[in-house]
Design a protein around this motif. Sequence first.
Motif, PDB file in Angstrom:
ATOM      1  N   THR A 329       0.604  -1.248   0.185  1.00  0.00           N
ATOM      2  CA  THR A 329       0.027   0.109  -0.093  1.00  0.00           C
ATOM      3  C   THR A 329       1.033   1.235   0.003  1.00  0.00           C
ATOM      4  OG1 THR A 329      -1.676  -1.157   1.004  1.00  0.00           O
ATOM      5  CG2 THR A 329      -1.727   1.202   1.202  1.00  0.00           C
ATOM      6  N   THR A 330       0.528   2.103  -0.915  1.00  0.00           N
ATOM      7  CA  THR A 330       1.353   3.549  -0.995  1.00  0.00           C
ATOM      8  C   THR A 330       0.386   4.557  -0.439  1.00  0.00           C
ATOM      9  OG1 THR A 330       0.630   4.074  -3.066  1.00  0.00           O
ATOM     10  CG2 THR A 330       2.683   2.543  -2.980  1.00  0.00           C
ATOM     11  N   ALA A 331       0.904   5.692  -0.055  1.00  0.00           N
ATOM     12  CA  ALA A 331       0.141   6.709   0.472  1.00  0.00           C
ATOM     13  C   ALA A 331       0.774   8.090   0.554  1.00  0.00           C
ATOM     14  CB  ALA A 331      -0.484   6.444   2.054  1.00  0.00           C
ATOM     15  N   VAL A 332       0.241   8.910   0.505  1.00  0.00           N
ATOM     16  CA  VAL A 332       0.711  10.551   0.484  1.00  0.00           C
ATOM     17  C   VAL A 332       1.714  10.481   1.669  1.00  0.00           C
ATOM     18  CG1 VAL A 332       0.182  12.884   0.637  1.00  0.00           C
ATOM     19  CG2 VAL A 332      -1.133  11.479  -1.131  1.00  0.00           C
ATOM     20  N   ASP A 333       0.985  10.123   2.744  1.00  0.00           N
ATOM     21  CA  ASP A 333       1.875  10.091   4.020  1.00  0.00           C
ATOM     22  C   ASP A 333       2.606   8.666   4.522  1.00  0.00           C
ATOM     23  OD1 ASP A 333       2.688   9.902   6.660  1.00  0.00           O
ATOM     24  OD2 ASP A 333       1.202  11.457   7.300  1.00  0.00           O
ATOM     25  N   SER A 334       3.802   8.592   4.396  1.00  0.00           N
ATOM     26  CA  SER A 334       4.457   7.186   4.526  1.00  0.00           C
ATOM     27  C   SER A 334       4.109   6.702   5.742  1.00  0.00           C
ATOM     28  CB  SER A 334       6.033   7.367   4.578  1.00  0.00           C
ATOM     29  OG  SER A 334       6.400   8.261   5.642  1.00  0.00           O
ATOM     30  N   GLY A 335       3.508   7.151   6.768  1.00  0.00           N
ATOM     31  CA  GLY A 335       3.119   6.580   7.848  1.00  0.00           C
ATOM     32  C   GLY A 335       1.561   5.478   7.702  1.00  0.00           C
ATOM     33  N   TYR A 336       1.055   6.064   6.449  1.00  0.00           N
ATOM     34  CA  TYR A 336      -0.103   5.249   6.157  1.00  0.00           C
ATOM     35  C   TYR A 336       0.229   4.226   5.082  1.00  0.00           C
ATOM     36  CZ  TYR A 336      -3.092   8.657   8.507  1.00  0.00           C
ATOM     37  OH  TYR A 336      -3.541   9.278   9.647  1.00  0.00           O
ATOM     38  N   ALA A 337       1.676   4.080   4.507  1.00  0.00           N
ATOM     39  CA  ALA A 337       1.966   3.344   3.262  1.00  0.00           C
ATOM     40  C   ALA A 337       2.656   1.838   4.270  1.00  0.00           C
ATOM     41  CB  ALA A 337       2.939   3.673   2.616  1.00  0.00           C
ATOM     42  N   ASP A 338       2.116   0.973   3.792  1.00  0.00           N
ATOM     43  CA  ASP A 338       2.867  -0.290   4.459  1.00  0.00           C
ATOM     44  C   ASP A 338       2.849  -1.613   3.511  1.00  0.00           C
ATOM     45  OD1 ASP A 338       0.204  -2.206   4.304  1.00  0.00           O
ATOM     46  OD2 ASP A 338      -0.690  -0.464   5.100  1.00  0.00           O
ATOM     47  N   VAL A 339       3.485  -2.505   3.975  1.00  0.00           N
ATOM     48  CA  VAL A 339       3.546  -3.751   3.207  1.00  0.00           C
ATOM     49  C   VAL A 339       2.966  -4.894   4.447  1.00  0.00           C
ATOM     50  CG1 VAL A 339       5.143  -5.801   2.588  1.00  0.00           C
ATOM     51  CG2 VAL A 339       5.625  -3.421   1.899  1.00  0.00           C
ATOM     52  N   THR A 340       2.045  -5.614   3.941  1.00  0.00           N
ATOM     53  CA  THR A 340       1.331  -6.726   4.670  1.00  0.00           C
ATOM     54  C   THR A 340       1.625  -8.077   4.102  1.00  0.00           C
ATOM     55  OG1 THR A 340      -0.369  -5.323   5.464  1.00  0.00           O
ATOM     56  CG2 THR A 340      -1.013  -7.441   5.749  1.00  0.00           C
ATOM     57  N   VAL A 341       2.213  -9.032   4.751  1.00  0.00           N
ATOM     58  CA  VAL A 341       2.190 -10.396   4.466  1.00  0.00           C
ATOM     59  C   VAL A 341       1.516 -11.476   5.341  1.00  0.00           C
ATOM     60  CG1 VAL A 341       3.982 -12.289   4.021  1.00  0.00           C
ATOM     61  CG2 VAL A 341       4.475  -9.724   3.681  1.00  0.00           C
ATOM     62  N   GLY A 342       0.756 -12.464   4.777  1.00  0.00           N
ATOM     63  CA  GLY A 342       0.093 -13.132   5.689  1.00  0.00           C
ATOM     64  C   GLY A 342      -0.211 -14.558   4.760  1.00  0.00           C
ATOM     65  N   TYR A 362      -2.959 -15.528   9.600  1.00  0.00           N
ATOM     66  CA  TYR A 362      -2.110 -14.587  10.382  1.00  0.00           C
ATOM     67  C   TYR A 362      -1.646 -13.705   9.387  1.00  0.00           C
ATOM     68  CZ  TYR A 362       2.350 -12.768  11.959  1.00  0.00           C
ATOM     69  OH  TYR A 362       3.202 -12.074  12.353  1.00  0.00           O
ATOM     70  N   SER A 363      -1.441 -12.343   9.696  1.00  0.00           N
ATOM     71  CA  SER A 363      -0.796 -11.219   8.745  1.00  0.00           C
ATOM     72  C   SER A 363       0.098 -10.494   9.760  1.00  0.00           C
ATOM     73  CB  SER A 363      -1.886 -10.571   8.062  1.00  0.00           C
ATOM     74  OG  SER A 363      -2.416  -9.915   8.800  1.00  0.00           O
ATOM     75  N   ARG A 364       1.193  -9.814   9.135  1.00  0.00           N
ATOM     76  CA  ARG A 364       2.119  -9.016   9.509  1.00  0.00           C
ATOM     77  C   ARG A 364       2.214  -7.671   8.803  1.00  0.00           C
ATOM     78  NH1 ARG A 364       5.407  -7.846  13.941  1.00  0.00           N
ATOM     79  NH2 ARG A 364       7.286  -6.515  13.267  1.00  0.00           N
ATOM     80  N   HIS A 376       5.624   5.670  17.834  1.00  0.00           N
ATOM     81  CA  HIS A 376       6.219   4.407  17.094  1.00  0.00           C
ATOM     82  C   HIS A 376       5.832   4.317  15.699  1.00  0.00           C
ATOM     83  CE1 HIS A 376       8.114   3.384  21.150  1.00  0.00           C
ATOM     84  NE2 HIS A 376       6.686   3.447  21.579  1.00  0.00           N
ATOM     85  N   ARG A 377       6.593   3.711  14.646  1.00  0.00           N
ATOM     86  CA  ARG A 377       6.161   3.260  13.531  1.00  0.00           C
ATOM     87  C   ARG A 377       5.344   2.257  13.752  1.00  0.00           C
ATOM     88  NH1 ARG A 377       8.264  -0.439   9.840  1.00  0.00           N
ATOM     89  NH2 ARG A 377       9.846  -1.084  11.050  1.00  0.00           N
ATOM     90  N   ARG A 378       4.195   2.129  13.067  1.00  0.00           N
ATOM     91  CA  ARG A 378       3.187   1.117  13.158  1.00  0.00           C
ATOM     92  C   ARG A 378       3.693  -0.376  12.562  1.00  0.00           C
ATOM     93  NH1 ARG A 378      -2.853   0.702  10.332  1.00  0.00           N
ATOM     94  NH2 ARG A 378      -3.573  -1.052  11.443  1.00  0.00           N
ATOM     95  N   THR A 379       3.385  -1.471  13.417  1.00  0.00           N
ATOM     96  CA  THR A 379       3.641  -2.527  13.138  1.00  0.00           C
ATOM     97  C   THR A 379       2.481  -3.415  13.627  1.00  0.00           C
ATOM     98  OG1 THR A 379       4.961  -3.217  14.711  1.00  0.00           O
ATOM     99  CG2 THR A 379       6.162  -2.522  12.777  1.00  0.00           C
ATOM    100  N   ASP A 380       1.690  -4.161  13.019  1.00  0.00           N
ATOM    101  CA  ASP A 380       0.534  -5.095  13.492  1.00  0.00           C
ATOM    102  C   ASP A 380       0.907  -6.753  13.284  1.00  0.00           C
ATOM    103  OD1 ASP A 380      -0.390  -2.353  13.605  1.00  0.00           O
ATOM    104  OD2 ASP A 380      -2.255  -2.987  12.508  1.00  0.00           O
ATOM    105  N   ALA A 411      -2.565  -7.198  17.421  1.00  0.00           N
ATOM    106  CA  ALA A 411      -1.343  -6.653  18.407  1.00  0.00           C
ATOM    107  C   ALA A 411      -0.745  -5.616  17.588  1.00  0.00           C
ATOM    108  CB  ALA A 411      -0.805  -7.661  18.754  1.00  0.00           C
ATOM    109  N   SER A 412      -1.067  -4.137  18.119  1.00  0.00           N
ATOM    110  CA  SER A 412      -0.435  -2.942  17.257  1.00  0.00           C
ATOM    111  C   SER A 412       0.460  -2.250  18.158  1.00  0.00           C
ATOM    112  CB  SER A 412      -1.320  -2.330  16.649  1.00  0.00           C
ATOM    113  OG  SER A 412      -0.774  -1.073  16.056  1.00  0.00           O
ATOM    114  N   THR A 413       1.599  -1.652  17.559  1.00  0.00           N
ATOM    115  CA  THR A 413       2.358  -0.892  18.347  1.00  0.00           C
ATOM    116  C   THR A 413       1.593   0.536  18.720  1.00  0.00           C
ATOM    117  OG1 THR A 413       3.533  -0.045  16.403  1.00  0.00           O
ATOM    118  CG2 THR A 413       4.639  -1.841  17.554  1.00  0.00           C
ATOM    119  N   ILE A 414       0.737   0.841  17.777  1.00  0.00           N
ATOM    120  CA  ILE A 414      -0.148   2.018  17.740  1.00  0.00           C
ATOM    121  C   ILE A 414      -1.417   1.753  18.605  1.00  0.00           C
ATOM    122  CG2 ILE A 414      -1.174   3.991  16.775  1.00  0.00           C
ATOM    123  CD1 ILE A 414       1.805   3.913  16.493  1.00  0.00           C
ATOM    124  N   GLY A 415      -1.582   2.269  19.930  1.00  0.00           N
ATOM    125  CA  GLY A 415      -2.906   1.981  20.476  1.00  0.00           C
ATOM    126  C   GLY A 415      -3.922   1.966  19.950  1.00  0.00           C
TER     127      GLY A 415
END
Length: 432
Positions: A329-342, A362-364, A376-380, A411-415
């Motif tokens: 996923t790409t996004a204007v703000d890199s905080g919303y961009a991510d890679v998900t593997v599951g 399961y997905s990461r 923190h940078r988001r990781t789920d 389980a996320s690093t962002i509450g």
Amino acid sequence: MGMLAVMAWTPARAQEDTQLELSAADLFAFAAAAEDRSDYVTAEASYRALAQNPDIALRSEARFRLALMLADRVGKPREAAVELRRILDEQPNAAPVRVQLARINARLGNIGAAERELRAAEAGGDLPPEVAQAVRFYANALSASKPLGGSLEIALAPDNNVNRATRSDTLGTVIGDFTLSDDARAQSGLGLALRGQTYFRVPLESGARLLARASTSADVYRKSAFDDIALGLQVGPEFQVGADRITLSAGPVWRWYGLSPYSLSLGGSAAWQHPMGRRGSFRLDLGALHIDNRRNDLQDGEVYTLAASVDRAFSARFGVGGQANVARTTAVDSGYADVTVGGTLYGFRELGRSTAVLSLGYSRLEADGRLFLYPHRRTDDRFTAIGSLTLRRFRIGTFAPYVRVRLERNASTIGIYDFTRVAGETGLTAAF
């Protein structure tokens, strides 16, 4: 054979009912003769009388003949499929019945269900030559599918976390802890879940088919602020290349949340399905979407997906499958961009006149960067378990009741993204 009583009525004796005592063999002959002269009402009544016979062989034969008549002469393939499922509930290794059910499912456009029935027929053991030939024939003829069709699922859906939110009262940020409002925390509710789709196919001169699909899903609650509704349209060609099937499609997806526009997605997908021997299949899916988030422009971007799945039937009543997937996923703000593997593992088991399905996933997720507000940078790490049971014993027409339970832990690093969810559904779904 046992004696069966039937009521015969003729115009010549319109005022008199005559009770006849017929053996099962006589009644089969009586039904066949009625069918030959296109008296399908009489034939159906006779077959249904025979279907009550305590001898399993007799009632199965009656249901089989009734199903073929309904599908091929009366034009009621869905009712025919129900009769064939009744036979398989009692005799799961009846390969000829599965072959006919596969044929009817293909005619209805339920290609995936048709392929599963053929794999189950193969897995049931050594097939007589004529049955094996029929399996190969229908496996190669699945492209002859219904030009128009659809499905509908409706259920009551209790959920202890309809908004997939944290249960914490506060949220940690770089400028201190924020107190969350009630709406920002986990909310429970009883909703109405709706799932539906419709499609039509148009043959093309090249031998391919043009497939157009419309699908919708809606989770509706008393508090409309949590209503989640989506509508998608997809159009594209289908190709049959030997035993393989390739589908290309493109179109928009609209989503509303809280009855207000949430996003508009535009993109396309490609799917390739390949048989693996006689009992399994492999599928590869590619997708690309541009998402316009109507609530937050910083989340606008693209989503690219890749998924590979394998299904295999080990017997006529048991099968398993698995899927591995990755999404970028790409996004204007890199905080919303991510890679998900599951990945997901799933299996089905026929239990008498019920079908049980269990899925574990399961997905990461790892974000590209840190959102400004959070430390923190988001990781789920997300874990899911889904169990469902379809109860064909209590079928209503061509639909059957089902129950489904979903357990989810993220389980996320962002509450604000850290949550636990337990949700259920009980409703009606297609019985085949």
